[in-house]
Design a protein around this motif. Sequence first.
Motif, PDB file in Angstrom:
ATOM      1  N   GLY A   1      26.615 -16.658 -43.428  1.00  0.00           N
ATOM      2  CA  GLY A   1      27.571 -16.603 -42.316  1.00  0.00           C
ATOM      3  C   GLY A   1      28.999 -16.271 -42.724  1.00  0.00           C
ATOM      4  O   GLY A   1      29.694 -15.509 -42.037  1.00  0.00           O
TER       5      GLY A   1
ATOM      6  N   GLY B   1      27.145 -22.012 -44.016  1.00  0.00           N
ATOM      7  CA  GLY B   1      27.618 -23.345 -43.650  1.00  0.00           C
ATOM      8  C   GLY B   1      27.122 -24.404 -44.614  1.00  0.00           C
ATOM      9  O   GLY B   1      27.772 -25.428 -44.826  1.00  0.00           O
TER      10      GLY B   1
ATOM     11  N   GLY C   1      34.722 -20.902 -38.911  1.00  0.00           N
ATOM     12  CA  GLY C   1      34.903 -19.643 -39.632  1.00  0.00           C
ATOM     13  C   GLY C   1      35.489 -18.529 -38.772  1.00  0.00           C
ATOM     14  O   GLY C   1      36.555 -17.985 -39.089  1.00  0.00           O
TER      15      GLY C   1
ATOM     16  N   ASN D   1      33.166 -12.878 -42.654  1.00  0.00           N
ATOM     17  CA  ASN D   1      34.627 -12.954 -42.689  1.00  0.00           C
ATOM     18  C   ASN D   1      35.262 -11.605 -43.054  1.00  0.00           C
ATOM     19  O   ASN D   1      34.909 -10.987 -44.054  1.00  0.00           O
ATOM     20  CB  ASN D   1      35.060 -14.028 -43.690  1.00  0.00           C
ATOM     21  CG  ASN D   1      36.553 -14.251 -43.661  1.00  0.00           C
ATOM     22  OD1 ASN D   1      37.286 -13.611 -44.392  1.00  0.00           O
ATOM     23  ND2 ASN D   1      36.985 -15.126 -42.795  1.00  0.00           N
TER      24      ASN D   1
ATOM     25  N   ASP E   1      34.813 -24.831 -41.512  1.00  0.00           N
ATOM     26  CA  ASP E   1      34.606 -25.642 -40.311  1.00  0.00           C
ATOM     27  C   ASP E   1      35.505 -26.878 -40.310  1.00  0.00           C
ATOM     28  O   ASP E   1      36.077 -27.249 -39.293  1.00  0.00           O
ATOM     29  CB  ASP E   1      33.121 -26.045 -40.194  1.00  0.00           C
ATOM     30  CG  ASP E   1      32.219 -24.837 -39.933  1.00  0.00           C
ATOM     31  OD1 ASP E   1      32.728 -23.813 -39.433  1.00  0.00           O
ATOM     32  OD2 ASP E   1      31.013 -24.911 -40.232  1.00  0.00           O
TER      33      ASP E   1
ATOM     34  N   ASP F   1      22.534 -16.463 -39.567  1.00  0.00           N
ATOM     35  CA  ASP F   1      21.098 -16.738 -39.531  1.00  0.00           C
ATOM     36  C   ASP F   1      20.367 -15.861 -38.509  1.00  0.00           C
ATOM     37  O   ASP F   1      20.812 -15.725 -37.367  1.00  0.00           O
ATOM     38  CB  ASP F   1      20.868 -18.217 -39.214  1.00  0.00           C
ATOM     39  CG  ASP F   1      21.299 -19.095 -40.372  1.00  0.00           C
ATOM     40  OD1 ASP F   1      21.588 -18.557 -41.464  1.00  0.00           O
ATOM     41  OD2 ASP F   1      21.339 -20.335 -40.188  1.00  0.00           O
TER      42      ASP F   1
ATOM     43  N   ASP G   1      39.265 -16.911 -38.978  1.00  0.00           N
ATOM     44  CA  ASP G   1      39.301 -15.466 -39.193  1.00  0.00           C
ATOM     45  C   ASP G   1      40.205 -14.803 -38.141  1.00  0.00           C
ATOM     46  O   ASP G   1      41.080 -13.994 -38.464  1.00  0.00           O
ATOM     47  CB  ASP G   1      37.855 -14.928 -39.085  1.00  0.00           C
ATOM     48  CG  ASP G   1      37.669 -13.579 -39.758  1.00  0.00           C
ATOM     49  OD1 ASP G   1      38.661 -13.016 -40.249  1.00  0.00           O
ATOM     50  OD2 ASP G   1      36.532 -13.087 -39.787  1.00  0.00           O
TER      51      ASP G   1
HETATM   52  O1  KG4 Z   1      24.533 -18.493 -42.552  1.00  0.00           O
HETATM   53  P1  KG4 Z   1      25.023 -19.257 -41.355  1.00  0.00           P
HETATM   54  O2  KG4 Z   1      24.916 -18.590 -40.007  1.00  0.00           O
HETATM   55  O3  KG4 Z   1      24.285 -20.630 -41.238  1.00  0.00           O
HETATM   56  C1  KG4 Z   1      23.956 -21.402 -42.339  1.00  0.00           C
HETATM   57  O4  KG4 Z   1      22.899 -21.116 -42.979  1.00  0.00           O
HETATM   58  O5  KG4 Z   1      24.772 -22.306 -42.631  1.00  0.00           O
HETATM   59  O6  KG4 Z   1      26.555 -19.661 -41.670  1.00  0.00           O
HETATM   60  C2  KG4 Z   1      27.350 -20.382 -40.746  1.00  0.00           C
HETATM   61  C3  KG4 Z   1      28.736 -20.584 -41.333  1.00  0.00           C
HETATM   62  C4  KG4 Z   1      29.621 -21.530 -40.516  1.00  0.00           C
HETATM   63  O7  KG4 Z   1      30.185 -22.493 -41.394  1.00  0.00           O
HETATM   64  C5  KG4 Z   1      30.701 -20.588 -39.961  1.00  0.00           C
HETATM   65  O8  KG4 Z   1      31.944 -21.239 -39.796  1.00  0.00           O
HETATM   66  C6  KG4 Z   1      30.768 -19.523 -41.022  1.00  0.00           C
HETATM   67  O9  KG4 Z   1      29.422 -19.327 -41.426  1.00  0.00           O
HETATM   68  N1  KG4 Z   1      31.319 -18.255 -40.502  1.00  0.00           N
HETATM   69  C7  KG4 Z   1      32.466 -17.705 -40.951  1.00  0.00           C
HETATM   70  C8  KG4 Z   1      32.696 -16.545 -40.164  1.00  0.00           C
HETATM   71  N2  KG4 Z   1      31.663 -16.431 -39.267  1.00  0.00           N
HETATM   72  C9  KG4 Z   1      30.826 -17.490 -39.505  1.00  0.00           C
HETATM   73  N3  KG4 Z   1      33.301 -18.086 -41.929  1.00  0.00           N
HETATM   74  C10 KG4 Z   1      34.401 -17.331 -42.136  1.00  0.00           C
HETATM   75  N4  KG4 Z   1      34.712 -16.232 -41.416  1.00  0.00           N
HETATM   76  C11 KG4 Z   1      33.886 -15.795 -40.417  1.00  0.00           C
HETATM   77  N5  KG4 Z   1      34.193 -14.701 -39.708  1.00  0.00           N
END
Ligand code: KG4
Length: 328
Positions: free
Chosen positions: A267, A138, A181, A271, A168, A296, A185
């Motif tokens: 995150g 994110g 996300g 995808n 987002d 995370d 997806d």
């Molecule tokens: O790594 P993370 O859990 O937290 C941060 O360190 O930011 O990443 C969260 C991000 C969010 O923007 C979310 O929309 C995205 O990862 N995300 C995805 C998917 N699952 C989570 N983006 C695309 N496809 C997904 N399946």
Amino acid sequence: MLVLGIETSCDETAVAVVADGRHLLSSVVSSQVELHSAYGGVVPELASRQHVQAMIPVLDEALEEASISLERIDAVAVTRGPGLAGALLVGLNFAKALALGLSRPLVAVNHLEGHIYAAWLEREDDPPFPLLALIVSGGHSDVVLMRGHGRYQRLGETVDDAAGEAFDKVARLLGLGFPGGPAIDRLAAGVEPSLRLPRARLERPYDFSFSGLKTKVQRIARGEEGVPPEPAELAAAFQESVVDSLVTKALRAASDNGAREIILSGGVAANSLRRASLQERSPLPVTVPPPPLCTDNGAMIAAAGWQRLQAGETAGLELDVEPGLRIG
Ligand code: KG4
Ligand code: ZN
């Protein structure tokens, strides 16, 4: 050696117990998604307060799941940045208190390094160096060359929005809710878009830019470029454009720098199209941790912390958070 990993950099309160930097004994994540969804994004003050409330129950659950008592922990690893200052402070101070109370070493971990070390979990052999890590979350989209433990070179990054942030924002303008996300997806699953959205061209070969793409999607969705397509078509076209940029640049960076393996984490690595696309197109082995270890979690912090401990690195009680910390 059992390391307790604590992560509170954003909206997940996470604690895990990991043996020897590799074997997962437990990993508990308390997500605040519901709390923040009403606001369409993470509200920092609410996040900090929620971390305070969740910290002890999440620790208790992690110990119970690992079937150990607190005294069995050999070291405490904690995220010191990057992230929200107030949120980071909760985990950091809790970790300090635990380390002091138990007389165990404290080790500070860069959250981004943690995302890379998720690839060491539950795997028997070590990933070979040099490796190319693509960290997409994110808050970050970084292309990092890792030549050895703790040796990072940032080759590329986003010049505007992070990939997850773009997901987002586009989800919000398509009315899909937060976090975007997983929603995009799901909506895009199985759709072969006929619409082709642009890929940004940048001066530095491994950098990304997603804000122009977001504006394009917004114009199309508002009907400013003719009759708008179905939301699923638009979501799929957006996802394809982001995935294509990320995969193309990661592959180019890996090949230009003689990487022996590609690690995909953060995150957005959860995808489905991304995972498939990178694995299909890469001539190199690609490691993608399972989705709960891509988003995370405390286990990746414990894994990275264990490596730092092997190198003799520990932190004192003067340790402070670094909200703007980078990698490489
Ligand atoms: O790594 P993370 O859990 O937290 C941060 O360190 O930011 O990443 C969260 C991000 C969010 O923007 C979310 O929309 C995205 O990862 N995300 C995805 C998917 N699952 C989570 N983006 C695309 N496809 C997904 N399946
Ligand atoms: Zn993250």
